[in-house]
Motif scaffolding. Structure first.
Motif, PDB file in Angstrom:
ATOM      1  N   ILE A 717       4.528  14.129  79.589  1.00  0.00           N
ATOM      2  CA  ILE A 717       5.445  13.173  80.226  1.00  0.00           C
ATOM      3  C   ILE A 717       4.640  11.978  80.733  1.00  0.00           C
ATOM      4  CG2 ILE A 717       6.937  12.805  82.225  1.00  0.00           C
ATOM      5  CD1 ILE A 717       7.937  15.639  81.896  1.00  0.00           C
ATOM      6  N   ASP A 718       3.491  12.265  81.362  1.00  0.00           N
ATOM      7  CA  ASP A 718       2.645  11.189  81.854  1.00  0.00           C
ATOM      8  C   ASP A 718       2.178  10.280  80.727  1.00  0.00           C
ATOM      9  OD1 ASP A 718       2.821  11.868  84.453  1.00  0.00           O
ATOM     10  OD2 ASP A 718       0.983  13.055  84.510  1.00  0.00           O
ATOM     11  N   ARG A 719       1.932  10.901  79.567  1.00  0.00           N
ATOM     12  CA  ARG A 719       1.437  10.105  78.447  1.00  0.00           C
ATOM     13  C   ARG A 719       2.588   9.550  77.618  1.00  0.00           C
ATOM     14  NH1 ARG A 719      -2.262  14.462  77.434  1.00  0.00           N
ATOM     15  NH2 ARG A 719      -1.875  14.351  75.217  1.00  0.00           N
ATOM     16  N   GLU A 720       3.804   9.729  78.139  1.00  0.00           N
ATOM     17  CA  GLU A 720       5.002   9.166  77.533  1.00  0.00           C
ATOM     18  C   GLU A 720       5.280   9.638  76.124  1.00  0.00           C
ATOM     19  OE1 GLU A 720       4.995   4.952  78.211  1.00  0.00           O
ATOM     20  OE2 GLU A 720       4.690   5.231  80.357  1.00  0.00           O
TER      21      GLU A 720
END
Lengths: 736, 245
Positions: A717-720
């Protein structure tokens, strides 16, 4: 026949009665002689038939069909009431056998009577019966018997049969033929269906069977489980035989069901859990035959095997855990080594043993296979001591594969590998095993200490279990060596032109396949450097896109050393050789000087110096003497060195740790993220639980904690790669 | 934001009716732009005064410039959230920065009313209270708080900052015991767990708000099936431990 005389009813009937009916009755009453089948000759018979025919074909009002049909019925009825019933009436009091014998006799007679009456009046069957849809003559005869005899007497006869059967169950000999014929009577009374048999005989029989075996159960239950089972099995067999001998075959399953209920299902847990003779005790004492009997008996019940399988699972887990505890005790007693063959051997032994039990005693039933699997999964994944079972197993493989280890024949090697692979399948951390195995494989291959065939065999076995992905690196290692062999010859031709006073060969390994090694930039001797340059040029020319990196820690050299008057061949690793060369010609050097000259750090240089000056073969003298290398020490060649052997191998501790857990962790992180992305790419939107279970299903080489997977989801999620759905925080969307 | 935009359109319509002339409209727009330029320059100058040794980028306001803006409006930047709401409404897209383009655009479209200089902006301040934000607006604003407070290229916020920021942003929306315990939990993670929670990700930040909305009763929290970040799982564990004691 137009002018033929019309036969009046009474005249015709009297004729038939006198010539046929009375005679037939007499014969039957006088106990017809056995074997006498033709009671009426053809001539007699034709005459009676004709009279009947004439009476039935005369024109109305002289057509007597209706009357004849009626009187046929009355005749039978009367005979049954006048003769048969009285004959049977007092029999029940005289005992089962007498009653049944009489009935058998009367039934036979009735069948004869019915047969002949049908023959005499057969013309009625053809037209009158058909036209008026009445019961046929023989049906009417049977019904008559049923109403007037069977229904009256059946309670007594059923009782008689049951008492005979119970006699037989108690071991008495009974007249089976007699019972069989009466059973046939019951079957006949259903008029083409089994209703009469089922209601009048089978149901009471099932009831009495239930009572009988309920009694037996209480009686037998005090025996040991094996004895009980022998009796139960005997009872099932007897009942089955009984049905075959004199009951209707449709009863078999019902009777056996009653037995299964009464003598198996109701006491299953009691039998299985008997302290000294239950399932556990049988397993403990390897009572193969009894276990097999237990399996045969309880597989008859729905879910009957489930409790047995559960006991088996617990038992195998326990014996496995005993081995683990034994290992624990060993580990507590002394320093743990990554080599504990007795543990692995014990587990292999256990596995062999219980695999055979499952296969033979429990017919390889899937429930037991699962029990064995569950038990071993638990045992194999219980790690004690410093080294995991994965490492112990890999090291065990190493022992087997390494030449000079266990010294086994080829067939023995294959067998051992087969077994270790079986255990391996239970391991959850398969990737950990692979990592360790690869390290040990690399050592064997680089030192040429194993047979290529055996290595290939093992890799093939792992491949079968885990797929290509699992073994691709190992295969890559083997193929590096194969390719290297061809290239070496080419290169040797090349280097011969250079007239170098060294035997020099290079092994080219593909980065990634092999474990990562330290590669210190050690200053080599000129000759070595020259050889390397030649090789580099040659290699670069051949493979322009490849980059060579020299791994000095893995090299070997044989150097000739002259100590005093004696010359030895020292088999050493490259680093040792370089140090020896630096101290050639009796030079004395301090530690720092050496370090500078060779461009080596302490973590490399110290173990090297230690192996040469503090080991079994002290070819170098350290000043001051001692077992530890200090930065202030000085070193010089030991002129007094002697050995019985001309060739001396100077061992040195490995400079690389055997494997890294960190590496495995990293690989897992990548594997989990790859699985998540793969799944989400296909599904676009997925609920958390579903994603989690699909990820776990995809990861076959290890079994991550759900929380670990969740962390990977968060990282993505952080790295999209993913986002949480705006509508539902428990749902993820894939971001392309 | 929709409301604001609606108002500005209405004003434009009125102007048309009164003068019915394009040039008037243009001159009004030009005047507005002049004021905006002037005000922006004021902020730049103020910031430059505060940090004389630094070189000032004239195309954007840094944190000093934003502090200046607060000063002009009589807001305490450290404690008054309205400055952040204002920045959110102006559409500040870079962390800790308001570009001139963004400022000018906000003045032009009326998000920043500047007809009478700073006093016009001051007039709208009461409307900026976060209490006025609807659910979705607040969610957007809440994320903005994270983004705006990031440092340059960092994708995460320092934990200390989060612990300071959370009570400010959520104090009227989340029960105080939940807020306090969560901040305590974050602080207590110090040194533990390989210090993995020294920095907070956007996902963790955003999820905490959703978690507060969706899960009021911690007793009903099912860790095995939850999709919440592990941080939230561990917070719930922490609370359970605390309850046991």
């Amino acid at each position: 026949m137009a002018n033929a005389k019309v036969i009046p009813l009474e005249e015709g009937w009297n004729e038939i009665k006198a010539k046929a009916l009375d005679k037939l009755q007499n014969i039957l009453n006088e106990d017809m002689k056995t074997g006498q089948t033709n009671l009426f000759g053809p001539k007699e018979y034709v005459q009676i038939y004709t009279t009947c025919y004439d009476m039935c074909t005369q024109r109305s009002p002289y057509n007597w069909s209706r009357e004849l049909y009626q009187r046929h019925g009355e005749t039978i009825e009367q005979y049954l009431n006048d003769y048969v019933l009285p004959a049977l009436k007092d029999k029940p009091r005289q005992g089962s056998n007498i009653l049944l014998t009489e009935l058998q006799h009367r039934w036979k007679n009735h069948q004869i009577m019915n047969k002949w009456l049908k023959k005499f009046f057969t013309y009625l069957d053809r037209y009158y019966v058909k036209h008026h849809s009445l019961p046929t003559l023989s049906q009417a005869g049977l019904r008559s018997f049923r109403t007037h005899i069977y229904d009256v007497i059946k309670a007594d006869t059923t009782q008689a049969i049951l008492s005979l059967i119970n006699d037989e169950r108690e071991g008495k000999i009974i007249d089976k033929t007699l019972v069989k014929s009466i059973v046939e009577l019951y079957e006949g009374m259903g008029m083409g269906t089994l209703d009469a048999y089922t209601t009048d005989l089978e149901n009471p029989l099932l009831e009495s069977t239930r009572e009988h075996y309920a009694r037996k159960r209480e009686e037998w239950i005090n025996d040991s489980t094996p004895d009980y089972m022998i009796k139960a099995e005997g009872a099932l067999r007897e009942e089955s035989d009984r049905v075959a001998e004199y009951l209707n075959s449709s009863s078999e399953s019902k009777i056996l069901k009653v037995l299964e209920d009464e003598i198996l299902e109701r006491v299953e847990m009691v039998l299985l859990e008997k302290e000294t003779s239950g399932c556990r005790a049988l397993l403990q004492n390897d009572k193969s035959e009894d276990l097999n009997r237990m399996y045969r008996l309880f597989q008859r019940l729905e879910n009957g095997l489930v409790p047995i399988a559960s006991i088996v699972e617990t038992f195998i887990t326990e014996v496995g855990m005993e081995e683990v505890q034994r290992r624990q005790a060993r580990v507590d007693g002394e320093k743990d080594k990554n080599d504990d063959p007795s543990f692995i051997k014990a587990l292999i032994g256990l596995h062999d043993k219980y695999l055979a039990v499952v296969k033979n005693d429990f017919a390889g039933h899937s429930l037991f296979q699962k029990a064995l699997k569950n038990a071993f999964v638990e045992v194999m994944n219980t790690n004690v001591g410093q080294f995991t079972n994965a490492e112990l197993m890999s090291t065990y493989c190493d022992r087997i594969l390494k030449s000079g280890g266990e010294k086994l024949s080829e067939a023995e090697i294959e067998e051992s590998l087969d077994k270790i692979v079986q255990l391996f399948t239970y391991l959850t951390d398969k990737d950990m095993f692979a990592e360790i195995y690869r390290n040990q494989l690399a050592k064997r291959l680089l030192a040429s200490r194993s047979s290529e065939d055996a290595e290939k065999l093992m890799i093939a076995k792992l491949k079968v279990q885990c797929g290509t992905q699992f073994t691709s690196k190992m295969e890559g290692m083997l193929s590096d060596l194969a390719v290297g062999g061809q290239q070496r010859q080419e290169f040797e031709q090349r280097i011969r032109q250079e007239k170098i006073p060294l035997d020099f060969s290079v092994l080219v390994l593909t980065t990634g396949f092999w474990p990562s090694y330290k590669s210190p930039e050690v200053t080599l001797t000129d000759e070595m450097q020259k050889c390397m340059n030649i090789f580099r040029d040659w290699h670069d020319q051949k493979h322009q896109k490849r980059k060579l990196q020299w791994i000095m820690t893995q090299g070997n050299a044989t150097v000739r050393g002259t100590f005093g008057k004696k010359t030895y061949e020292l088999m050493v690793v490259t680093l040792q050789a370089v140090v020896l060369d630096a101290l050639n010609d009796g030079v004395t050097l301090g530690y720092e000087e050496l370090a500078q000259r060779l461009n080596l750090e302490g973590d490399m240089l110290k173990p090297t110096l230690h192996s040469l000056s503090c080991g079994k073969y002290k070819v170098i003298t350290k000043t001051p003497a001692g077992n530890k290398i200090n930065n202030t020490d000085t070193f010089t060649a030991n002129a007094k060195f002697t050995s019985n052997m001309r060739k001396v191998r100077i061992p040195m501790a490995s400079l690389d740790s055997s494997f890294s857990t960190k590496k495995v962790e990293e690989d897992r992180t990548i594997a989990i993220e790859a699985a998540i992305v793969r799944i989400m790419k296909a599904r676009k939107t997925l609920q958390h639980q579903q994603l989690l279970s699909e990820v776990l299903a995809q990861l076959s080489f290890f079994n991550p904690n759900p929380r670990v997977v969740k962390k990977r989801i968060e990282a993505l999620i952080d790295r999209e790669y993913l986002e949480r759905s705006a509508e539902n925080t428990g749902v993820y969307n894939y971001l392309a | 934001m929709g409301g604001t935009r609606g108002r500005s359109k209405k004003r434009a319509a009125n102007t048309d009716d009164m003068w019915n002339s394009k040039s008037k409209k243009k001159s009004h727009a030009a005047a507005l732009e002049g004021t905006a330029e002037k005000l922006f320059q004021e902020l730049l100058d103020g910031a430059a005064e505060q940090q004389p040794e630094e070189e000032i980028d004239t195309e954007q306001l840094n944190m000093e410039g934003i502090a200046m803006l607060g000063e002009k409006l009589g807001l305490d930047v450290e404690t008054d959230l309205r400055i952040i709401v204002l920045l959110w409404k102006t559409g500040a897209s870079k962390p800790g920065t308001l570009t001139k383009t963004e400022f000018m655009e906000a003045c032009k479209n009326g998000t920043l009313p500047i007809e009478n200089g700073w006093s016009s902006v001051k007039e709208m301040l009461p409307r900026l209270d976060i209490g006025f934000l609807t659910g979705n607006e607040f969610k957007d604003f809440y994320k903005f708080c994270f983004q705006f407070n990031r440092q340059g290229t960092h994708k995460t916020l320092d934990k200390e900052l989060v612990v300071a920021l959370l009570p400010m942003v959520l104090k009227d929306r989340v029960p105080s015991d939940r807020l306090e315990s969560f901040c305590d939990f974050l602080t207590s993670m110090e040194g533990k767990q390989e210090q993995q929670y020294n920095r907070i990700t956007l996902d963790q930040w955003a999820s905490f708000w959703d978690f507060c909305v969706e899960c009021e009763d911690l007793g009903a929290y099912d860790q095995s099936s939850s999709a919440w970040p592990v941080l939230i799982d561990e917070y719930v564990e922490y609370m359970e431990e605390k309850l046991k004691k």
